[in-house]
Design a protein around this motif. Structure first.
Motif, PDB file in Angstrom:
ATOM      1  N   THR A  19     -23.999   7.792 -10.851  1.00 26.20           N
ATOM      2  CA  THR A  19     -23.185   7.304 -11.972  1.00 26.20           C
ATOM      3  C   THR A  19     -22.960   8.356 -13.050  1.00 26.20           C
ATOM      4  O   THR A  19     -22.426   8.045 -14.118  1.00 26.20           O
TER       5      THR A  19
ATOM      6  N   THR B 164     -21.266  11.076 -15.223  1.00 28.46           N
ATOM      7  CA  THR B 164     -19.869  11.400 -15.505  1.00 28.46           C
ATOM      8  C   THR B 164     -19.637  12.899 -15.314  1.00 28.46           C
ATOM      9  O   THR B 164     -20.583  13.677 -15.164  1.00 28.46           O
ATOM     10  N   LYS B 165     -18.366  13.291 -15.324  1.00 26.60           N
ATOM     11  CA  LYS B 165     -18.025  14.710 -15.153  1.00 26.60           C
ATOM     12  C   LYS B 165     -18.597  15.538 -16.295  1.00 26.60           C
ATOM     13  O   LYS B 165     -19.113  16.646 -16.092  1.00 26.60           O
ATOM     14  N   GLN B 166     -18.531  14.998 -17.505  1.00 24.29           N
ATOM     15  CA  GLN B 166     -19.043  15.740 -18.661  1.00 24.29           C
ATOM     16  C   GLN B 166     -20.567  15.874 -18.588  1.00 24.29           C
ATOM     17  O   GLN B 166     -21.119  16.920 -18.960  1.00 24.29           O
ATOM     18  N   GLU B 167     -21.255  14.833 -18.078  1.00 23.06           N
ATOM     19  CA  GLU B 167     -22.708  14.920 -17.927  1.00 23.06           C
ATOM     20  C   GLU B 167     -23.076  15.954 -16.861  1.00 23.06           C
ATOM     21  O   GLU B 167     -24.065  16.686 -17.010  1.00 23.06           O
TER      22      GLU B 167
END
Length: 304
Positions: free
Chosen positions: A240, A242-245
């Motif tokens: 789960t 995100t791309k930024q994470e």
């Protein structure tokens, strides 16, 4: 008549004496025969008794030998079981020792990197506090690991003194562990060298800037190839993200500090700290065992 009568009596006595002699001889022969039979029977009985006694002695010897063999075998099995358990326990101690030594080496290396960042970068009070907390946490864990290593070495020496063979195996395993530690350290140095010599990373270390989409893909491919499919493994344990994470994890893995990350993301350092806090909470909620309270996000990502 008198003379005739005396002669008759004399001959009668002679005949009677002869008959009695023959009867005595017959009785004597019968007695000798019976005595011979009796002697033969006695010899047979003695022989039977001797055979029975030999049989009993043989049975007793067999039973005694069987009992001795059983007791010896049981003792041998018990001794072998004890040796096997001690050897297994020794191997467990050696594995724990290797794990603790590896962890201690990683912590020392990570502390050196944190100290280099502290000395080479200008940071605000919040970043300084965060870095010092990480160093203090690592020092506390290193003290605990050193105590465990000393205890394990004491146990290993105790077991090794009892088991000559196990001691040789322990020495061999220790040599393998030291060689493995050396190879890990060498691998880490080579990996850092590859990362630091990369064109894009080198450019960002000299002057940070906001990255374009293609540059993020380049960094992702480099992390995949250099750090054993880092991004794929990270998505596997936490789908789960995100791309930024993921981008934040990549920058941490590449050893960029908060100030550099803030310039790459185009935000202030406080926003970077907030991103890290939210990411750590996300990982703690998603991972099966979560993240320990004393484990910082930077350290977890660096060791992942």
């Amino acid at each position: 008549m008198k003379t005739y009568c005396d002669s008759l009596l004399f001959y009668t006595d002679s005949v009677i004496s002869l008959d009695k002699g023959k009867e005595i001889i017959a009785y004597k022969e019968k007695y000798d025969h019976q005595k011979l039979i009796t002697e033969q029977q006695r010899l047979k009985l003695e022989k039977a008794d001797a055979q029975r006694m030999m049989f009993i002695i043989t049975i007793c010897l067999i039973v005694v030998i069987a009992i001795v063999a059983y007791l010896y075998q049981k003792r041998l099995v018990r001794k072998e079981t004890t040796i096997r358990k001690q050897s297994e326990q020794l191997q467990d101690y050696m594995l724990l020792l290797h794990e603790y030594e590896t962890r201690l080496m990683q912590n020392n290396r990570y502390m050196e990197e944190l100290r280099e960042q502290l000395s080479g970068q200008e940071m605000n009070s919040e970043e300084l506090h965060e870095y010092r907390e990480q160093i203090d946490s690592l020092q506390v864990e290193n003290s605990r690991l050193s105590e465990k290593i000393n205890s394990l070495q004491h146990h290993i020496n105790d077991y090794s003194s009892k088991l000559d063979k196990a001691r040789r195996e322990a020495d061999k395993f220790r040599n393998l562990s030291e060689e493995n530690l050396y190879l890990r350290q060498r691998e880490r140095v080579l990996t850092d060298y590859l990362v630091d010599t990369d064109r894009l990373v080198k450019e960002l270390r000299e002057k940070c800037r906001v990255l374009e989409a293609g540059e993020w893909e380049t960094l992702e491919q480099m992390c995949e190839s250099t750090y054993s499919n880092f991004v794929s493994r990270l998505q596997g344990v936490c789908p789960t993200l995100t791309k930024q994470e993921l981008h934040l994890c990549m920058l941490i893995k590449l050893r960029f500090n908060n100030a550099q990350m803030s310039e790459i993301f185009g935000v202030n350092t406080t926003s970077v700290s907030q991103k890290k806090f939210r990411l750590k909470k996300h990982l703690s909620d998603t991972l099966q065992d979560g993240l320990p309270d004393e484990m910082t996000l930077d350290r977890w990502v660096a060791e992942f």
